[in-house]
Design a protein around this motif. Structure first.
Motif, PDB file in Angstrom:
ATOM      1  N   ARG A  87       0.817  -1.219   0.000  1.00  0.00           N
ATOM      2  CA  ARG A  87       0.000   0.000   0.000  1.00  0.00           C
ATOM      3  C   ARG A  87       0.848   1.265   0.000  1.00  0.00           C
ATOM      4  O   ARG A  87       0.382   2.325  -0.400  1.00  0.00           O
ATOM      5  CB  ARG A  87      -0.964   0.001   1.196  1.00  0.00           C
ATOM      6  CG  ARG A  87      -0.304   0.128   2.539  1.00  0.00           C
ATOM      7  CD  ARG A  87      -1.284   0.279   3.679  1.00  0.00           C
ATOM      8  NE  ARG A  87      -2.057  -0.933   3.911  1.00  0.00           N
ATOM      9  CZ  ARG A  87      -3.366  -1.033   3.675  1.00  0.00           C
ATOM     10  NH1 ARG A  87      -4.036  -0.011   3.191  1.00  0.00           N
ATOM     11  NH2 ARG A  87      -4.008  -2.152   3.934  1.00  0.00           N
ATOM     12  N   SER A 128      -5.042  -0.999  -4.838  1.00  0.00           N
ATOM     13  CA  SER A 128      -6.434  -0.607  -5.068  1.00  0.00           C
ATOM     14  C   SER A 128      -6.960  -1.179  -6.368  1.00  0.00           C
ATOM     15  O   SER A 128      -8.159  -1.480  -6.481  1.00  0.00           O
ATOM     16  CB  SER A 128      -6.568   0.913  -5.060  1.00  0.00           C
ATOM     17  OG  SER A 128      -5.773   1.507  -6.065  1.00  0.00           O
ATOM     18  N   THR A 181      -8.080  -4.674  -5.310  1.00  0.00           N
ATOM     19  CA  THR A 181      -9.252  -4.718  -4.438  1.00  0.00           C
ATOM     20  C   THR A 181     -10.515  -4.268  -5.164  1.00  0.00           C
ATOM     21  O   THR A 181     -11.597  -4.806  -4.925  1.00  0.00           O
ATOM     22  CB  THR A 181      -9.045  -3.843  -3.189  1.00  0.00           C
ATOM     23  OG1 THR A 181      -8.742  -2.498  -3.581  1.00  0.00           O
ATOM     24  CG2 THR A 181      -7.919  -4.381  -2.329  1.00  0.00           C
ATOM     25  N   GLU A 186     -11.398   3.259  -2.092  1.00  0.00           N
ATOM     26  CA  GLU A 186     -10.530   2.362  -2.859  1.00  0.00           C
ATOM     27  C   GLU A 186     -10.646   2.659  -4.353  1.00  0.00           C
ATOM     28  O   GLU A 186      -9.645   2.689  -5.083  1.00  0.00           O
ATOM     29  CB  GLU A 186     -10.905   0.898  -2.581  1.00  0.00           C
ATOM     30  CG  GLU A 186     -10.547   0.399  -1.202  1.00  0.00           C
ATOM     31  CD  GLU A 186      -9.070   0.059  -1.072  1.00  0.00           C
ATOM     32  OE1 GLU A 186      -8.363  -0.010  -2.095  1.00  0.00           O
ATOM     33  OE2 GLU A 186      -8.617  -0.125   0.067  1.00  0.00           O
TER      34      GLU A 186
END
Length: 334
Positions: A86, A94, A97, A142
């Motif tokens: 991250r 992101s 996800t 996100e």
């Protein structure tokens, strides 16, 4: 002899590999391996995972090149795997996800129904994407991170690869926070900007430009590109706008821009431009996501953009390649 089923088997295998990447992200393996290799048991303890099960996922990730063996039952991050941390610059976290979220996967798993009916099964279940994002702020954040991480390299590409000589005022139509416009302003001190978007978007854009030290070179105008566009500018930028709409709505937007621009003005579309032949392209995969999520949105080929622009009284002057398989289409009045 090549097995004719190879292409299908490769696609099937892709689902398992994507699940392994999602697991790596959710367990924060990249973050735990940031400072060096770990034994499977130690990594499992830090991740809160079942060690024998994790070992099987790590083995697959290593075969993909995201990890590498560092001794018996011990793994280290590769540079490719580090992109899932991250804290990595332009982290891919992101992207994973968002694209593997339950709602996004539903858009693909229900694609047959969308194709049968012509109506997005995603919209029927979750509503319009941006409404779904507003109802689910964590997922919305996100998604915003994902869009930003895509936008920054493309914005840099526009600023570095397009010649803004002769452009004094650039209107960013539907510009959001204005990443592309900001990059263009930084690279071209003579340029002034106008960010044009819906009223609820403008305050966030103004705040962003203030934080970037560019607010004094940009005007912020609230409006609806389906109704009009600011008049008389040298160039109009539409970054990832047209692909969100079907041909009817896209033509409305372009017609409004054509009516607002000077006769010697330019329209700059930043989009993924598909090849006109059967060659593989990232944008063709993305187009199926667009079909599943929006129903009406679509990626287009150069030939399809040429037809659309011609209907709006515009013609393609040049196409400039950009990062992330994107392109800048420069169009002028015809």
């Amino acid at each position: 002899m090549t097995d004719p089923g190879t292409l299908v088997w490769d696609a099937i295998r892709g689902g398992a590999r994507l699940a392994a990447i999602r697991t790596m992200v959710e367990l924060e393996c990249a973050e735990h391996l940031r400072d060096g290799p770990l034994a499977v048991a130690e990594l499992a303890e830090r991740c809160g995972a079942h060690a024998p099960s994790l070992a099987r996922v790590l083995r697959t990730l290593a075969s993909m090149g995201l990890l590498e063996s560092a001794g018996a039952d011990r793994y280290a991050l590769t540079p490719e795997g580090a992109t899932l941390d991250r804290e990595a610059p332009l982290s891919m976290r992101s992207a994973v996800t968002v694209t593997t979220d339950e709602c996004m996967m539903y858009a693909l798993s229900s694609l047959t129904e969308t194709v049968r009916t012509g109506r997005s099964a995603f919209v029927e279940r979750y509503g319009v994407l941006y409404e779904h994002l507003s109802r689910n702020p964590e997922f919305g954040q996100e998604f915003n991170d994902y869009m930003t991480n895509r936008a920054v390299p493309m914005a840099r590409g526009v600023a570095e690869r397009y010649d803004f000589t002769g452009v004094e005022t650039l209107v960013d139509v539907g510009g959001g926070r204005g990443h592309i416009l900001a990059a263009a302003l930084r690279a071209n001190p003579h340029l002034r900007g106008v960010l044009y978007d819906l009223a609820h978007v403008v305050p966030d854009a103004r705040e962003a430009f203030t934080s970037w030290g560019l607010a004094d070179r940009c005007e912020f105008v609230a409006g609806d590109f389906f109704a009009s566009a600011p008049r008389g500018a040298d160039a109009y930028l539409l970054g990832s706008v047209i692909h969100n709409w079907d041909d009817t709505d896209a033509l409305r937007i372009l017609t409004n821009v054509r009516a607002a621009m000077r006769e010697d003005g330019r329209v700059l579309l930043v989009e993924i431009v598909l090849p006109d032949d059967d060659s593989p392209h990232f944008g063709k995969d993305l187009d199926l996501r667009m079909l599943g999520i929006f129903g009406q949105g679509r990626e287009r080929s150069r030939g399809e953009y040429a037809v659309l622009l011609e209907k709006a009284g515009l013609g393609i002057r040049q196409v400039v390649g950009l990062p992330f398989n994107a392109s800048l289409i420069e169009a002028t009045a015809v």
